[in-house]
Scaffold this active site. Sequence first.
Site, PDB file in Angstrom:
ATOM      1  N   THR A  81       9.346  -1.942   5.541  1.00  9.99           N
ATOM      2  CA  THR A  81       8.439  -3.078   5.297  1.00  9.99           C
ATOM      3  C   THR A  81       8.746  -3.717   3.944  1.00  9.99           C
ATOM      4  O   THR A  81       8.947  -4.937   3.838  1.00  9.99           O
ATOM      5  CB  THR A  81       6.966  -2.607   5.301  1.00  9.99           C
ATOM      6  OG1 THR A  81       6.718  -1.948   6.538  1.00  9.99           O
ATOM      7  CG2 THR A  81       6.016  -3.752   5.111  1.00  9.99           C
TER       8      THR A  81
ATOM      9  N   ASP B 124       6.813   4.226   3.055  1.00 12.28           N
ATOM     10  CA  ASP B 124       7.095   5.341   3.962  1.00 12.28           C
ATOM     11  C   ASP B 124       8.599   5.334   4.233  1.00 12.28           C
ATOM     12  O   ASP B 124       9.366   5.920   3.474  1.00 12.28           O
ATOM     13  CB  ASP B 124       6.233   5.171   5.219  1.00 12.28           C
ATOM     14  CG  ASP B 124       6.349   6.338   6.168  1.00 12.28           C
ATOM     15  OD1 ASP B 124       6.992   7.331   5.802  1.00 12.28           O
ATOM     16  OD2 ASP B 124       5.797   6.282   7.280  1.00 12.28           O
ATOM     17  N   THR B 125       9.054   4.650   5.275  1.00  8.82           N
ATOM     18  CA  THR B 125      10.505   4.535   5.481  1.00  8.82           C
ATOM     19  C   THR B 125      11.106   3.520   4.516  1.00  8.82           C
ATOM     20  O   THR B 125      12.300   3.532   4.250  1.00  8.82           O
ATOM     21  CB  THR B 125      10.831   4.053   6.909  1.00  8.82           C
ATOM     22  OG1 THR B 125      10.289   2.737   7.079  1.00  8.82           O
ATOM     23  CG2 THR B 125      10.260   4.976   7.950  1.00  8.82           C
ATOM     24  N   GLY B 126      10.282   2.582   4.043  1.00  7.87           N
ATOM     25  CA  GLY B 126      10.767   1.527   3.150  1.00  7.87           C
ATOM     26  C   GLY B 126      11.156   0.257   3.885  1.00  7.87           C
ATOM     27  O   GLY B 126      11.509  -0.739   3.250  1.00  7.87           O
TER      28      GLY B 126
ATOM     29  N   ASP C 140      -5.643   1.559   7.375  1.00 12.06           N
ATOM     30  CA  ASP C 140      -6.406   1.679   8.612  1.00 12.06           C
ATOM     31  C   ASP C 140      -5.756   2.598   9.627  1.00 12.06           C
ATOM     32  O   ASP C 140      -4.582   2.942   9.534  1.00 12.06           O
ATOM     33  CB  ASP C 140      -6.551   0.300   9.266  1.00 12.06           C
ATOM     34  CG  ASP C 140      -5.268  -0.139   9.965  1.00 12.06           C
ATOM     35  OD1 ASP C 140      -4.190  -0.056   9.330  1.00 12.06           O
ATOM     36  OD2 ASP C 140      -5.324  -0.514  11.143  1.00 12.06           O
TER      37      ASP C 140
ATOM     38  N   LYS D 185       5.375   8.146  -0.041  1.00 10.89           N
ATOM     39  CA  LYS D 185       5.371   9.387   0.740  1.00 10.89           C
ATOM     40  C   LYS D 185       6.640  10.177   0.529  1.00 10.89           C
ATOM     41  O   LYS D 185       7.731   9.594   0.498  1.00 10.89           O
ATOM     42  CB  LYS D 185       5.279   9.058   2.234  1.00 10.89           C
ATOM     43  CG  LYS D 185       3.910   8.742   2.682  1.00 10.89           C
ATOM     44  CD  LYS D 185       3.833   8.783   4.191  1.00 10.89           C
ATOM     45  CE  LYS D 185       2.557   8.146   4.646  1.00 10.89           C
ATOM     46  NZ  LYS D 185       2.485   8.072   6.106  1.00 10.89           N
TER      47      LYS D 185
ATOM     48  N   ASP E 181       0.813  -1.219   0.000  1.00 14.08           N
ATOM     49  CA  ASP E 181       0.000   0.000   0.000  1.00 14.08           C
ATOM     50  C   ASP E 181       0.845   1.267   0.000  1.00 14.08           C
ATOM     51  O   ASP E 181       0.721   2.102  -0.887  1.00 14.08           O
ATOM     52  CB  ASP E 181      -0.993  -0.015   1.187  1.00 14.08           C
ATOM     53  CG  ASP E 181      -0.316  -0.272   2.531  1.00 14.08           C
ATOM     54  OD1 ASP E 181       0.917  -0.442   2.572  1.00 14.08           O
ATOM     55  OD2 ASP E 181      -1.029  -0.304   3.555  1.00 14.08           O
TER      56      ASP E 181
HETATM   57  P1  5GP Z   1       7.435   1.665   6.027  1.00 18.34           P
HETATM   58  O1  5GP Z   1       7.938   0.324   6.485  1.00 18.34           O
HETATM   59  O2  5GP Z   1       7.710   1.982   4.587  1.00 18.34           O
HETATM   60  O3  5GP Z   1       7.849   2.785   6.935  1.00 18.34           O
HETATM   61  O4  5GP Z   1       5.902   1.651   6.240  1.00 18.34           O
HETATM   62  C1  5GP Z   1       5.168   0.950   5.398  1.00 18.34           C
HETATM   63  C2  5GP Z   1       3.945   0.343   6.053  1.00 18.34           C
HETATM   64  O5  5GP Z   1       3.445   1.114   7.140  1.00 18.34           O
HETATM   65  C3  5GP Z   1       2.919   0.378   4.981  1.00 18.34           C
HETATM   66  O6  5GP Z   1       2.956  -0.853   4.273  1.00 18.34           O
HETATM   67  C4  5GP Z   1       1.657   0.630   5.735  1.00 18.34           C
HETATM   68  O7  5GP Z   1       1.075  -0.596   6.051  1.00 18.34           O
HETATM   69  C5  5GP Z   1       2.092   1.383   6.961  1.00 18.34           C
HETATM   70  N1  5GP Z   1       1.932   2.828   6.750  1.00 18.34           N
HETATM   71  C6  5GP Z   1       2.865   3.733   6.376  1.00 18.34           C
HETATM   72  N2  5GP Z   1       2.340   4.958   6.260  1.00 18.34           N
HETATM   73  C7  5GP Z   1       1.035   4.827   6.562  1.00 18.34           C
HETATM   74  C8  5GP Z   1      -0.058   5.754   6.600  1.00 18.34           C
HETATM   75  O8  5GP Z   1       0.033   6.950   6.329  1.00 18.34           O
HETATM   76  N3  5GP Z   1      -1.260   5.231   6.946  1.00 18.34           N
HETATM   77  C9  5GP Z   1      -1.452   3.920   7.262  1.00 18.34           C
HETATM   78  N4  5GP Z   1      -2.672   3.550   7.589  1.00 18.34           N
HETATM   79  N5  5GP Z   1      -0.445   3.025   7.211  1.00 18.34           N
HETATM   80  C10 5GP Z   1       0.778   3.479   6.872  1.00 18.34           C
HETATM   81 MG    MG Z   2       1.544  -2.100   4.109  1.00 17.06          MG
END
Ligand code: 5GP
Ligand code: MG
Length: 189
Positions: A115, A111-113, A170, A139, A108
């Site tokens: 995940t 953000d930080t990458g 969510d 983002k 979805d």
């Molecule tokens: P990352 O690991 O890139 O920081 O975060 C990715 C995961 O965090 C996404 O796959 C998502 O599930 C969750 N996430 C990141 N930003 C958002 C946001 O703005 N809203 C929601 N609901 N989930 C987010």
């Molecule tokens: Mg996700």
Amino acid sequence: MEPTPSAKAPAAPEVAAVIVSRRRIQRRLDELAGEIAAAYAGCELTVVAVLDGALIFLADLVRRLEMDLRIITLSVRSYSGNGPRPGGPVISGVLPRLEGRHVLVVDDVLDTGSTLSAVLEQVRLCNPASCRCCVLLRKHRRGGGPACAPKVDFAGFEIEDRFVVGYGLDFDGKYRNLSDIVVLKRHWE
Ligand code: 5GP
Ligand code: MG
């Protein structure tokens, strides 16, 4: 008599702003599916979807891909309550044999990458023929993203660094069913 669902349903009272409308999402999905179909012309595709957030994106995207494909789902928890999960994302689910397959990881939000990096690492350990990724939202983090953020091959929308919900995303398990991508009043400064 059943109420008739309106295409212009009023936003929930908790919504501060619509960031990406349902119409823009659906239009962009048509383009994204075209880009993906062109990139995998003549190939069989294996989609590895990162749930729960990509649930609705996945359903809408794959129905636009008229090609041979398999869907595998992984459940990943990146957040607990308001913040990132201490210790990083937790992946549950086992990947089947992906050796020699063309894999597209669908998530979805980038953000930080962290995940997507964790999932891509698991997929690459399986020796696929190729491994690319597709995210609905990317983002623009204030102060720039981390250097380790994975390269995204297909992206739906670039958005500001705000916490968004709707269209599968969510907050505390709620709001996934909203058709637009929105910011809640509680997350709007
Ligand atoms: P990352 O690991 O890139 O920081 O975060 C990715 C995961 O965090 C996404 O796959 C998502 O599930 C969750 N996430 C990141 N930003 C958002 C946001 O703005 N809203 C929601 N609901 N989930 C987010
Ligand atoms: Mg996700």
